[in-house]
Design a protein around this motif. Sequence first.
Motif, mmCIF file in Angstrom:
data_model
loop_
_atom_site.group_PDB
_atom_site.id
_atom_site.type_symbol
_atom_site.label_atom_id
_atom_site.label_comp_id
_atom_site.label_asym_id
_atom_site.label_seq_id
_atom_site.Cartn_x
_atom_site.Cartn_y
_atom_site.Cartn_z
ATOM 1 N N LYS A 83 -29.047 0.971 49.443
ATOM 2 C CA LYS A 83 -28.621 -0.433 49.389
ATOM 3 C C LYS A 83 -28.911 -1.091 50.727
ATOM 4 C CE LYS A 83 -25.039 -3.706 48.491
ATOM 5 N NZ LYS A 83 -23.838 -4.068 47.866
ATOM 6 N N ASP A 84 -29.477 -2.288 50.664
ATOM 7 C CA ASP A 84 -29.734 -3.086 51.871
ATOM 8 C C ASP A 84 -30.498 -2.311 52.940
ATOM 9 O OD1 ASP A 84 -28.476 -5.358 50.830
ATOM 10 O OD2 ASP A 84 -26.508 -4.716 51.565
ATOM 11 N N GLY A 85 -31.495 -1.541 52.528
ATOM 12 C CA GLY A 85 -32.327 -0.815 53.479
ATOM 13 C C GLY A 85 -31.684 0.415 54.079
ATOM 14 N N LYS A 86 -30.529 0.814 53.539
ATOM 15 C CA LYS A 86 -29.801 1.961 54.095
ATOM 16 C C LYS A 86 -29.434 2.951 53.001
ATOM 17 C CE LYS A 86 -27.664 -0.912 57.600
ATOM 18 N NZ LYS A 86 -26.568 -1.795 57.819
ATOM 19 N N PHE A 87 -29.241 4.195 53.413
ATOM 20 C CA PHE A 87 -28.681 5.210 52.527
ATOM 21 C C PHE A 87 -27.176 5.214 52.753
ATOM 22 C CE2 PHE A 87 -32.943 7.385 53.202
ATOM 23 C CZ PHE A 87 -33.464 6.898 52.022
ATOM 24 N N ILE A 88 -26.433 5.171 51.665
ATOM 25 C CA ILE A 88 -24.967 5.166 51.735
ATOM 26 C C ILE A 88 -24.414 6.164 50.734
ATOM 27 C CG2 ILE A 88 -24.840 2.754 52.518
ATOM 28 C CD1 ILE A 88 -24.050 1.997 49.597
ATOM 29 N N GLN A 89 -23.179 6.543 50.933
ATOM 30 C CA GLN A 89 -22.489 7.384 49.965
ATOM 31 C C GLN A 89 -21.578 6.491 49.132
ATOM 32 O OE1 GLN A 89 -21.111 11.308 51.148
ATOM 33 N NE2 GLN A 89 -19.153 10.867 50.179
ATOM 34 N N VAL A 90 -21.547 6.730 47.826
ATOM 35 C CA VAL A 90 -20.724 5.948 46.908
ATOM 36 C C VAL A 90 -19.929 6.925 46.042
ATOM 37 C CG1 VAL A 90 -20.731 4.285 44.998
ATOM 38 C CG2 VAL A 90 -22.416 4.068 46.836
ATOM 39 N N ILE B 231 -22.906 -4.411 40.964
ATOM 40 C CA ILE B 231 -23.874 -3.745 40.091
ATOM 41 C C ILE B 231 -24.254 -2.406 40.717
ATOM 42 C CG2 ILE B 231 -26.203 -3.859 39.085
ATOM 43 C CD1 ILE B 231 -24.384 -6.014 37.973
ATOM 44 N N TYR B 232 -24.281 -1.358 39.878
ATOM 45 C CA TYR B 232 -24.745 -0.038 40.281
ATOM 46 C C TYR B 232 -25.819 0.386 39.296
ATOM 47 C CZ TYR B 232 -20.483 0.035 43.055
ATOM 48 O OH TYR B 232 -19.492 -0.281 43.948
ATOM 49 N N SER B 233 -27.077 0.324 39.733
ATOM 50 C CA SER B 233 -28.126 0.859 38.867
ATOM 51 C C SER B 233 -28.142 2.369 39.081
ATOM 52 C CB SER B 233 -29.485 0.233 39.184
ATOM 53 O OG SER B 233 -29.917 0.562 40.475
ATOM 54 N N VAL B 234 -28.437 3.114 37.999
ATOM 55 C CA VAL B 234 -28.374 4.574 38.072
ATOM 56 C C VAL B 234 -29.540 5.178 37.310
ATOM 57 C CG1 VAL B 234 -26.944 6.633 37.711
ATOM 58 C CG2 VAL B 234 -25.831 4.386 37.891
ATOM 59 N N SER B 235 -30.250 6.074 37.980
ATOM 60 C CA SER B 235 -31.219 6.931 37.300
ATOM 61 C C SER B 235 -31.084 8.323 37.899
ATOM 62 C CB SER B 235 -32.659 6.410 37.479
ATOM 63 O OG SER B 235 -33.121 6.683 38.783
ATOM 64 N N THR B 236 -31.759 9.281 37.298
ATOM 65 C CA THR B 236 -31.683 10.650 37.816
ATOM 66 C C THR B 236 -32.648 10.877 38.970
ATOM 67 O OG1 THR B 236 -33.173 11.394 36.061
ATOM 68 C CG2 THR B 236 -30.798 11.622 35.656
ATOM 69 N N ASP B 237 -33.257 9.815 39.475
ATOM 70 C CA ASP B 237 -34.081 9.897 40.677
ATOM 71 C C ASP B 237 -33.170 10.030 41.901
ATOM 72 O OD1 ASP B 237 -36.839 9.230 39.574
ATOM 73 O OD2 ASP B 237 -35.687 7.488 38.894
ATOM 74 N N THR B 238 -33.736 10.402 43.033
ATOM 75 C CA THR B 238 -32.966 10.484 44.273
ATOM 76 C C THR B 238 -32.894 9.128 44.948
ATOM 77 O OG1 THR B 238 -34.865 10.945 45.697
ATOM 78 C CG2 THR B 238 -33.791 12.866 44.636
ATOM 79 N N HIS B 239 -32.003 9.017 45.910
ATOM 80 C CA HIS B 239 -31.912 7.796 46.711
ATOM 81 C C HIS B 239 -33.190 7.587 47.519
ATOM 82 C CE1 HIS B 239 -30.341 11.121 49.078
ATOM 83 N NE2 HIS B 239 -30.428 10.419 50.191
ATOM 84 N N GLU C 185 -42.908 -5.266 44.348
ATOM 85 C CA GLU C 185 -42.419 -6.623 44.610
ATOM 86 C C GLU C 185 -41.170 -6.919 43.785
ATOM 87 O OE1 GLU C 185 -44.025 -11.144 43.926
ATOM 88 O OE2 GLU C 185 -45.486 -9.631 44.541
ATOM 89 N N THR C 186 -41.165 -6.483 42.536
ATOM 90 C CA THR C 186 -40.011 -6.729 41.661
ATOM 91 C C THR C 186 -38.778 -5.989 42.159
ATOM 92 O OG1 THR C 186 -41.448 -7.068 39.751
ATOM 93 C CG2 THR C 186 -39.151 -6.526 39.284
ATOM 94 N N ILE C 187 -38.904 -4.714 42.448
ATOM 95 C CA ILE C 187 -37.757 -3.921 42.899
ATOM 96 C C ILE C 187 -37.374 -4.304 44.330
ATOM 97 C CG2 ILE C 187 -36.891 -1.564 43.277
ATOM 98 C CD1 ILE C 187 -37.264 -2.513 40.298
ATOM 99 N N GLY C 188 -38.298 -4.829 45.078
ATOM 100 C CA GLY C 188 -38.004 -5.304 46.425
ATOM 101 C C GLY C 188 -36.955 -6.407 46.450
ATOM 102 N N LYS C 189 -36.741 -7.091 45.319
ATOM 103 C CA LYS C 189 -35.717 -8.151 45.212
ATOM 104 C C LYS C 189 -34.314 -7.575 45.070
ATOM 105 C CE LYS C 189 -37.395 -9.998 41.467
ATOM 106 N NZ LYS C 189 -37.560 -10.895 40.308
ATOM 107 N N VAL C 190 -34.194 -6.293 44.732
ATOM 108 C CA VAL C 190 -32.892 -5.678 44.444
ATOM 109 C C VAL C 190 -32.033 -5.622 45.699
ATOM 110 C CG1 VAL C 190 -31.747 -3.531 43.750
ATOM 111 C CG2 VAL C 190 -33.735 -4.354 42.467
ATOM 112 N N LYS C 191 -30.838 -6.202 45.607
ATOM 113 C CA LYS C 191 -29.868 -6.178 46.698
ATOM 114 C C LYS C 191 -28.631 -5.365 46.329
ATOM 115 C CE LYS C 191 -32.309 -9.078 49.144
ATOM 116 N NZ LYS C 191 -33.357 -8.458 49.896
#
Length: 187
Positions: A17-24, A68-76, A87-93
């Motif tokens: 999120k916001d260019g950082k890795f965080i724990q949720v 909003i929390y998008s979730v897939s089985t991919d890694t962070h 470009e599309t995913i680059g809009k995700v905040k």
Amino acid sequence: MSLVNTKIKPFTTQAFKDGKFIQVSDTDLAGKWAVFFFYPADFTFVCPTELGDLADHYGEFQKLGVEIYSVSTDTHFTHKAWHDSSETIGKVKYTMLGDPAGVITNNFGVMREGQGLADRGTFVVDPNGVIQAVEVTAEGIGRDAADLLRKIKAAQYVASHPGEVCPAKWQEGEKTLAPSLDLVGKI
């Protein structure tokens, strides 16, 4: 079995999120409205259109106090690479949860057996951690953020107005119903 009116299960994961890795974790949701938006995989086809649509409406979700929390089985890490290259995913905040072990995906019952991928599942969670709405669609059917906003507004209205319900196609400000014996057979 439907997960509507059940409490979400505990989880802890890494996210981007916001260019950082965080724990949720599930405890981060306490007292807030949330949407868990499961999708099959990063770097695919329908998924970026859905996540982009959510990104375009993210400000409206925030005005409603919804995270909003998008979730897939991919890694962070994969989420970051996708964010940086599309470009599309680059809009995700909003927060992109990594779920490579499938814990969250299994908790919400949307893991595709034997595939390690999530179904397209949307879950609206109230401030008490209780699931208020569920939508699961097939692989080729993308979801609509505007309709999700409408459903959240209805869920929030019903939560704050006991004894009232929102009819089909209800929009904010429109008339609601107060179920009673007087309405039986008259709608």
